[in-house]
Design a protein around this motif. Structure first.
Motif, PDB file in Angstrom:
ATOM      1  N   GLU A   1       0.838  -1.205   0.000  1.00  0.00           N
ATOM      2  CA  GLU A   1       0.000   0.000   0.000  1.00  0.00           C
ATOM      3  C   GLU A   1       0.869   1.250   0.000  1.00  0.00           C
ATOM      4  O   GLU A   1       0.520   2.248  -0.613  1.00  0.00           O
ATOM      5  N   THR A   2       2.004   1.187   0.677  1.00  0.00           N
ATOM      6  CA  THR A   2       2.930   2.321   0.683  1.00  0.00           C
ATOM      7  C   THR A   2       3.438   2.598  -0.722  1.00  0.00           C
ATOM      8  O   THR A   2       3.413   3.732  -1.189  1.00  0.00           O
ATOM      9  N   ARG A   3       3.871   1.536  -1.403  1.00  0.00           N
ATOM     10  CA  ARG A   3       4.369   1.703  -2.775  1.00  0.00           C
ATOM     11  C   ARG A   3       3.266   2.234  -3.689  1.00  0.00           C
ATOM     12  O   ARG A   3       3.515   3.082  -4.538  1.00  0.00           O
ATOM     13  N   ALA A   4       2.047   1.708  -3.504  1.00  0.00           N
ATOM     14  CA  ALA A   4       0.922   2.172  -4.328  1.00  0.00           C
ATOM     15  C   ALA A   4       0.605   3.639  -4.046  1.00  0.00           C
ATOM     16  O   ALA A   4       0.047   4.324  -4.898  1.00  0.00           O
ATOM     17  N   GLY A   5       0.998   4.108  -2.858  1.00  0.00           N
ATOM     18  CA  GLY A   5       0.791   5.510  -2.508  1.00  0.00           C
ATOM     19  C   GLY A   5       1.862   6.422  -3.052  1.00  0.00           C
ATOM     20  O   GLY A   5       1.839   7.634  -2.829  1.00  0.00           O
ATOM     21  N   GLY A   6       2.829   5.856  -3.774  1.00  0.00           N
ATOM     22  CA  GLY A   6       3.818   6.683  -4.446  1.00  0.00           C
ATOM     23  C   GLY A   6       5.127   6.870  -3.708  1.00  0.00           C
ATOM     24  O   GLY A   6       5.854   7.820  -3.994  1.00  0.00           O
ATOM     25  N   ALA A   7       5.455   5.971  -2.774  1.00  0.00           N
ATOM     26  CA  ALA A   7       6.705   6.118  -2.035  1.00  0.00           C
ATOM     27  C   ALA A   7       7.247   4.748  -1.659  1.00  0.00           C
ATOM     28  O   ALA A   7       6.502   3.775  -1.605  1.00  0.00           O
ATOM     29  N   SER A   8       8.542   4.709  -1.390  1.00  0.00           N
ATOM     30  CA  SER A   8       9.120   3.456  -0.906  1.00  0.00           C
ATOM     31  C   SER A   8       8.890   3.375   0.604  1.00  0.00           C
ATOM     32  O   SER A   8       8.853   4.399   1.288  1.00  0.00           O
ATOM     33  N   PRO A   9       8.744   2.171   1.132  1.00  0.00           N
ATOM     34  CA  PRO A   9       8.568   2.031   2.584  1.00  0.00           C
ATOM     35  C   PRO A   9       9.731   2.635   3.372  1.00  0.00           C
ATOM     36  O   PRO A   9       9.519   3.231   4.438  1.00  0.00           O
TER      37      PRO A   9
ATOM     38  N   LYS B   1       2.087  15.580   2.205  1.00  0.00           N
ATOM     39  CA  LYS B   1       1.038  15.030   1.344  1.00  0.00           C
ATOM     40  C   LYS B   1       1.257  13.531   1.106  1.00  0.00           C
ATOM     41  O   LYS B   1       0.307  12.745   1.165  1.00  0.00           O
ATOM     42  N   ILE B   2       2.504  13.140   0.851  1.00  0.00           N
ATOM     43  CA  ILE B   2       2.830  11.719   0.642  1.00  0.00           C
ATOM     44  C   ILE B   2       2.460  10.925   1.892  1.00  0.00           C
ATOM     45  O   ILE B   2       1.851   9.846   1.798  1.00  0.00           O
ATOM     46  N   LEU B   3       2.832  11.435   3.062  1.00  0.00           N
ATOM     47  CA  LEU B   3       2.521  10.714   4.305  1.00  0.00           C
ATOM     48  C   LEU B   3       1.012  10.573   4.509  1.00  0.00           C
ATOM     49  O   LEU B   3       0.544   9.506   4.923  1.00  0.00           O
ATOM     50  N   ARG B   4       0.265  11.623   4.219  1.00  0.00           N
ATOM     51  CA  ARG B   4      -1.203  11.538   4.350  1.00  0.00           C
ATOM     52  C   ARG B   4      -1.773  10.490   3.399  1.00  0.00           C
ATOM     53  O   ARG B   4      -2.642   9.694   3.773  1.00  0.00           O
ATOM     54  N   ARG B   5      -1.262  10.485   2.163  1.00  0.00           N
ATOM     55  CA  ARG B   5      -1.756   9.536   1.167  1.00  0.00           C
ATOM     56  C   ARG B   5      -1.434   8.092   1.587  1.00  0.00           C
ATOM     57  O   ARG B   5      -2.283   7.210   1.503  1.00  0.00           O
ATOM     58  N   VAL B   6      -0.220   7.863   2.036  1.00  0.00           N
ATOM     59  CA  VAL B   6       0.180   6.515   2.469  1.00  0.00           C
ATOM     60  C   VAL B   6      -0.645   6.080   3.674  1.00  0.00           C
ATOM     61  O   VAL B   6      -1.139   4.953   3.728  1.00  0.00           O
TER      62      VAL B   6
END
Length: 159
Positions: free
Chosen positions: A40-48, A114-119
């Motif tokens: 889910e993290t990767r799908a949110g646009g970031a590496s874990p 924003k990335i953290l909120r999305r993840v």
């Protein structure tokens, strides 16, 4: 007296066996949940790994690269490369310290937040979808397990 000692030994052995049995059942469950949350993290646009760093920076704004490296248990050189990438991607900024101009602190940019909120949103949605499949009794059991599970990472290292 001898039977009492044997009973206590058997109880201790049974307790250890029970602990071993629980650990053997819990470990793969936690690994699978972690694997799904990482997806889910990767799908949110970031590496874990980068999300982990962003979270650390979020909760300790102004943290230095060396301190962050020590917390994450990696070398300062390796951490510097990670931070370079986060900065290049516009997720963190380096800011000179007010007290010590030689020291540079890290803070999240609006994009990093924003990335953290999305993840977090994606991970929470995944958990909700799985928890919704449980019976009310099972959900109560999961809730009852949260407090003791939350203590596990901190029991031995004194945090």
């Amino acid at each position: 007296m001898r039977n009492r000692v044997n009973d206590m030994t058997n109880t201790t052995a049974k307790s250890r066996t029970d602990t071993l049995a629980v650990a053997e059942r819990l470990r793969p469950v936690l690994l699978q949940i972690n694997r799904e949350l990482r997806r889910e993290t990767r799908a949110g646009g970031a590496s874990p790994e980068h999300v982990s760093l962003l979270v650390a920076i979020k909760y300790t704004p102004g943290i230095g690269v060396r301190e962050l490296a020590a917390r994450e248990r990696i070398s300062a050189a390796a951490m510097s490369k990670h931070v370079d990438r986060l900065e290049r991607d516009g997720l963190v900024t380096r800011t000179p310290s007010e007290e010590d101009r030689r020291r540079v602190g890290l803070t999240l940019t609006p994009e990093g937040q924003k990335i953290l909120r999305r993840v977090r949103s994606r991970r929470t949605a995944w958990l909700i979808s799985r928890l919704d499949e449980l019976s009310p009794e099972e959900l109560d059991s999961v809730e009852a397990a949260l407090e003791p599970l939350a203590r596990l990472p901190h029991e031995l290292d004194g945090r």
